[in-house]
Design a protein around this motif. Structure first.
Motif, PDB file in Angstrom:
ATOM      1  N   SER A 225       0.849  -1.187   0.000  1.00  0.00           N
ATOM      2  CA  SER A 225       0.000   0.000   0.000  1.00  0.00           C
ATOM      3  C   SER A 225       0.893   1.248   0.000  1.00  0.00           C
ATOM      4  CB  SER A 225      -0.913   0.000   1.234  1.00  0.00           C
ATOM      5  OG  SER A 225      -0.323   0.742   2.291  1.00  0.00           O
ATOM      6  N   PRO A 226       0.354   2.395  -0.463  1.00  0.00           N
ATOM      7  CA  PRO A 226       1.212   3.596  -0.518  1.00  0.00           C
ATOM      8  C   PRO A 226       1.384   4.302   0.824  1.00  0.00           C
ATOM      9  CG  PRO A 226      -0.960   4.087  -1.421  1.00  0.00           C
ATOM     10  CD  PRO A 226      -0.964   2.618  -1.080  1.00  0.00           C
ATOM     11  N   PHE A 227       0.768   3.783   1.913  1.00  0.00           N
ATOM     12  CA  PHE A 227       0.691   4.576   3.143  1.00  0.00           C
ATOM     13  C   PHE A 227       1.994   4.714   3.929  1.00  0.00           C
ATOM     14  CE2 PHE A 227      -3.721   3.346   2.309  1.00  0.00           C
ATOM     15  CZ  PHE A 227      -4.268   4.616   2.212  1.00  0.00           C
ATOM     16  N   LYS A 228       3.011   3.957   3.581  1.00  0.00           N
ATOM     17  CA  LYS A 228       4.312   4.169   4.232  1.00  0.00           C
ATOM     18  C   LYS A 228       5.311   4.794   3.253  1.00  0.00           C
ATOM     19  CE  LYS A 228       5.422   2.770   7.942  1.00  0.00           C
ATOM     20  NZ  LYS A 228       5.391   3.509   9.228  1.00  0.00           N
ATOM     21  N   GLY A 229       4.863   5.068   2.030  1.00  0.00           N
ATOM     22  CA  GLY A 229       5.742   5.696   1.045  1.00  0.00           C
ATOM     23  C   GLY A 229       6.998   4.878   0.782  1.00  0.00           C
ATOM     24  N   GLN A 230       6.839   3.580   0.553  1.00  0.00           N
ATOM     25  CA  GLN A 230       8.009   2.713   0.468  1.00  0.00           C
ATOM     26  C   GLN A 230       8.203   2.014  -0.875  1.00  0.00           C
ATOM     27  OE1 GLN A 230      10.639   1.804   2.107  1.00  0.00           O
ATOM     28  NE2 GLN A 230      10.377   3.083   3.896  1.00  0.00           N
ATOM     29  N   GLY A 231       7.132   1.880  -1.670  1.00  0.00           N
ATOM     30  CA  GLY A 231       7.206   1.027  -2.868  1.00  0.00           C
ATOM     31  C   GLY A 231       8.322   1.406  -3.826  1.00  0.00           C
ATOM     32  N   ALA A 232       8.430   2.684  -4.158  1.00  0.00           N
ATOM     33  CA  ALA A 232       9.449   3.110  -5.117  1.00  0.00           C
ATOM     34  C   ALA A 232      10.840   3.007  -4.496  1.00  0.00           C
ATOM     35  CB  ALA A 232       9.179   4.533  -5.575  1.00  0.00           C
ATOM     36  N   ASN A 233      10.914   3.314  -3.186  1.00  0.00           N
ATOM     37  CA  ASN A 233      12.202   3.185  -2.488  1.00  0.00           C
ATOM     38  C   ASN A 233      12.711   1.753  -2.593  1.00  0.00           C
ATOM     39  OD1 ASN A 233      12.981   5.693  -0.635  1.00  0.00           O
ATOM     40  ND2 ASN A 233      10.770   5.609  -0.794  1.00  0.00           N
ATOM     41  N   GLN A 234      11.816   0.807  -2.369  1.00  0.00           N
ATOM     42  CA  GLN A 234      12.212  -0.605  -2.422  1.00  0.00           C
ATOM     43  C   GLN A 234      12.569  -1.016  -3.848  1.00  0.00           C
ATOM     44  OE1 GLN A 234      12.637  -2.467   0.432  1.00  0.00           O
ATOM     45  NE2 GLN A 234      12.182  -0.506   1.389  1.00  0.00           N
ATOM     46  N   ALA A 235      11.824  -0.508  -4.823  1.00  0.00           N
ATOM     47  CA  ALA A 235      12.107  -0.860  -6.226  1.00  0.00           C
ATOM     48  C   ALA A 235      13.509  -0.385  -6.621  1.00  0.00           C
ATOM     49  CB  ALA A 235      11.050  -0.248  -7.142  1.00  0.00           C
ATOM     50  N   LEU A 236      13.892   0.801  -6.155  1.00  0.00           N
ATOM     51  CA  LEU A 236      15.229   1.332  -6.479  1.00  0.00           C
ATOM     52  C   LEU A 236      16.314   0.475  -5.832  1.00  0.00           C
ATOM     53  CD1 LEU A 236      14.513   5.132  -5.949  1.00  0.00           C
ATOM     54  CD2 LEU A 236      15.202   4.097  -8.108  1.00  0.00           C
ATOM     55  N   LEU A 237      16.079   0.117  -4.568  1.00  0.00           N
ATOM     56  CA  LEU A 237      17.070  -0.718  -3.876  1.00  0.00           C
ATOM     57  C   LEU A 237      17.193  -2.076  -4.558  1.00  0.00           C
ATOM     58  CD1 LEU A 237      16.058   0.224  -0.230  1.00  0.00           C
ATOM     59  CD2 LEU A 237      18.285   0.691  -1.250  1.00  0.00           C
TER      60      LEU A 237
END
Ligand SMILES: Cc1cc2nc3c(=O)[nH]c(=O)nc-3n(C[C@H](O)[C@H](O)[C@H](O)COP(=O)(O)OP(=O)(O)OC[C@H]3O[C@@H](n4cnc5c(N)ncnc54)[C@H](O)[C@@H]3O)c2cc1C
Length: 523
Positions: A431-443
């Protein structure tokens, strides 16, 4: 292997060598085994065992330290060098990357830095086929951005394109403040100014463009290629695509990376839909981008993030575009106060899945009406923010994730896919509520590029003895690390989809809502 080509109709850029390449000293890892000797205790144990004829204690695993040559980024600049320093890669290597979102684009760039041949396939016809979307908050992904040559530290992060928020405030609908955290507050309390504490915000499309612009050889990106299926041979993987005319196109690669988002075709074939179906998280998100209302400091300062909630409905707002900088066009549509910067708002509330699908299908006018019905009387500047949002910049989605995968599911799967792996939302949608999806995709992208380089790097010219690593082993290590890192983020993001729509969202306290939730569950 695969043929290259730009089906976008764009003028093809000549094949330029990348100006940043992976560091020869650390092989792009950013760190090297520390030369620290054994500790006194370890030496004593070793000596004792030797004297008593006992089995010698195993050497402790090497600790790592940042590589001095590349300052820990894994990249060096070869613009000023006369010699070709491009890394050598084994012949026949070719990575097929499916999906040119943040994750796929980042992997393409990281492969280019390592001189690993690849082709990036995207179903969209062109880079700008979709609108700007929404704003991202960069957190741990900052490390990956450094490893992609896109960020240094402090204000240079995101090559000056990001916005750095300095405070985060929580309100009740009548404007009563119930919480605040962030840099300005720490400053007031006399604590050290810590630039690292600032969160950087950037529009998703802007970040994607930053990565895209760094890719030198654009002919490796094939637009209008929608993956339909793949198959594997002993030493290659075959892909079947369809273009916009529904013409079938066949391509080949040594490995396939599914970076094709939450509804990934690669994942469906590799893992099977039944193994971890889409999971509805019980709420809908409505998004909009508006010219920053000047009626309140919260939006006019371009530095504040705020959220207002009533224990059911929550509105989160963050700076989206800087004054005078590239914007989503909100100011243009409204044709007022052009160039004043933009704010992104994200409204969410619990809703039955069927109703959420129906509402999102009704489109921007219905979504805006719903937002105004719920928050049109909330504190300044919320009503203005909602009213001035151009309908073209409003969208709405029911929120989904998927159950986290286990390591074994990657290496067994419905097809015996040994040459296929996943990254980003295709691997661990959240879900977008922790603002993590793109961060994880980059890592993921950086981690995977590093793993692939250990396999495909030509080791013949290396002075020190090195052992060949099999593709399967390298992928296993990558998948293990990627799942271990992203699993808690998926879980926390799913929890946030729930607790942000309860009393916890408005609990008094100068702590993040995640921390408030952790405190309440530990009590
Ligand atoms: C409202 C909202 C706010 C968010 N906020 C944040 C945030 O603050 N911070 C954060 O880190 N994350 C945030 N996220 C999550 C983040 O945007 C995603 O996790 C991230 O973009 C995933 O990147 P990806 O490259 O894995 O997938 P995607 O961005 O989904 O890209 C997948 C790509 O694959 C292409 N594709 C799909 N199928 C095929 C096919 N069959 N063949 C070829 N191409 C295909 C698609 O067209 C797309 O370009 C937010 C998400 C939302 C919805």
């Amino acid at each position: 292997m695969s043929s290259k080509g730009n089906t976008n109709g764009e003028e093809e850029s000549p094949s330029l060598p990348s100006q940043k390449i992976c560091c020869d000293k650390c092989h792009g890892e950013g760190s090297i085994p520390s030369r620290k000797r054994r500790t006194k205790k370890q030496k004593r144990e070793y000596q004792l065992a030797k004297e008593n004829g006992l089995p010698l204690p195993p050497l402790p695993p090497p600790t790592m330290e940042p590589c001095q040559v590349c300052s820990g980024t894994g990249l060096v600049d070869m613009r000023n060098s006369d010699i070709d320093l491009h890394p050598k890669v084994k012949e026949g290597t070719h990575i097929g990357i499916i999906g040119a979102g943040i994750g796929g684009m980042a992997l393409a760039l990281a492969c280019e830095h390592r001189n690993i041949p690849y082709t990036l396939y995207e179903r969209d016809e062109s880079f700008d086929e979709r609108s700007q979307g929404y704003g991202l908050t960069m957190q741990q992904g900052g490390k990956a951005l450094q490893a992609l040559g896109l960020a240094t530290t402090g204000n240079d992060r995101l090559l000056g394109k990001g916005i750095h928020s300095k405070r985060h405030i929580v309100y009740l609908p009548d404007g009563t403040q119930v919480g605040e955290w962030g840099m300005k507050k720490w400053g007031r309390e006399g604590k050290t100014k810590d630039a690292k504490r600032q969160n950087a915000h950037i529009a998703r499309q802007e970040l994607r463009r930053l990565i895209y612009n760094q890719i030198q050889d654009k002919s490796r990106i094939c637009w209008g290629h929608k993956l339909k299926s793949y198959s594997e041979e002993e030493d290659a993987a075959n892909m079947i695509f369809q273009d916009w005319q529904k013409t079938t196109i066949k391509q080949q690669a040594s490995i396939i990376v599914g970076a094709d988002g939450i509804r990934s075709v690669v994942r469906k074939q590799k893992i099977g839909e039944e193994a971890s179906p889409m999971r509805y998280l019980g709420c809908i998100v409505i998004l909009g981008i508006a010219p920053c209302p000047q009626s309140s400091d919260l939006t006019s300062d371009n530095e504040s993030v705020f959220q207002t909630a009533d224990s059911i409905t929550r509105l989160y707002a963050m700076p989206f575009a800087k004054r005078g900088k590239e914007t989503a066009g909100a100011a243009k549509f409204e044709n007022v106060e052009t160039g004043q910067g933009e704010t992104m708002w994200q409204l969410s509330f619990p809703m039955d899945e069927k109703d959420a699908i129906e509402l999102s299908k009704k489109g921007p006018i219905a979504l805006k009406d719903e937002a105004l019905r719920r928050c049109g009387e909330w504190h300044i500047p919320i009503p203005q923010l909602l009213q001035t949002t151009p309908e073209q910049l409003i969208s709405g989605y029911p929120v989904y994730d998927r159950e986290v995968l286990e390591d074994e599911m990657f290496r067994s799967g419905t097809s015996n896919a040994q040459r296929v792996t996943l990254l980003g939302d295709a691997a661990h949608p959240m879900s977008p509520f922790k603002g993590q999806g793109a961060n994880q995709a980059l890592l993921d992208a950086v981690l995977l590029a590093r793993a692939l380089y250990t396999v495909f790097r030509d080791r013949n010219s290396e002075k020190s003895e090195s052992i060949d690593i099999s593709l399967e082993d390298a992928l296993k290590v990558y998948e293990h690390e990627m799942l271990k890192r992203s699993k808690p983020k998926v879980k926390a993001s799913a929890e946030a989809a729930h607790f942000l729509h309860t009393e916890l969202a408005i609990q008094e306290g100068d702590i993040t809502r995640g921390a408030a939730n952790a405190k309440s569950t530990s009590n």
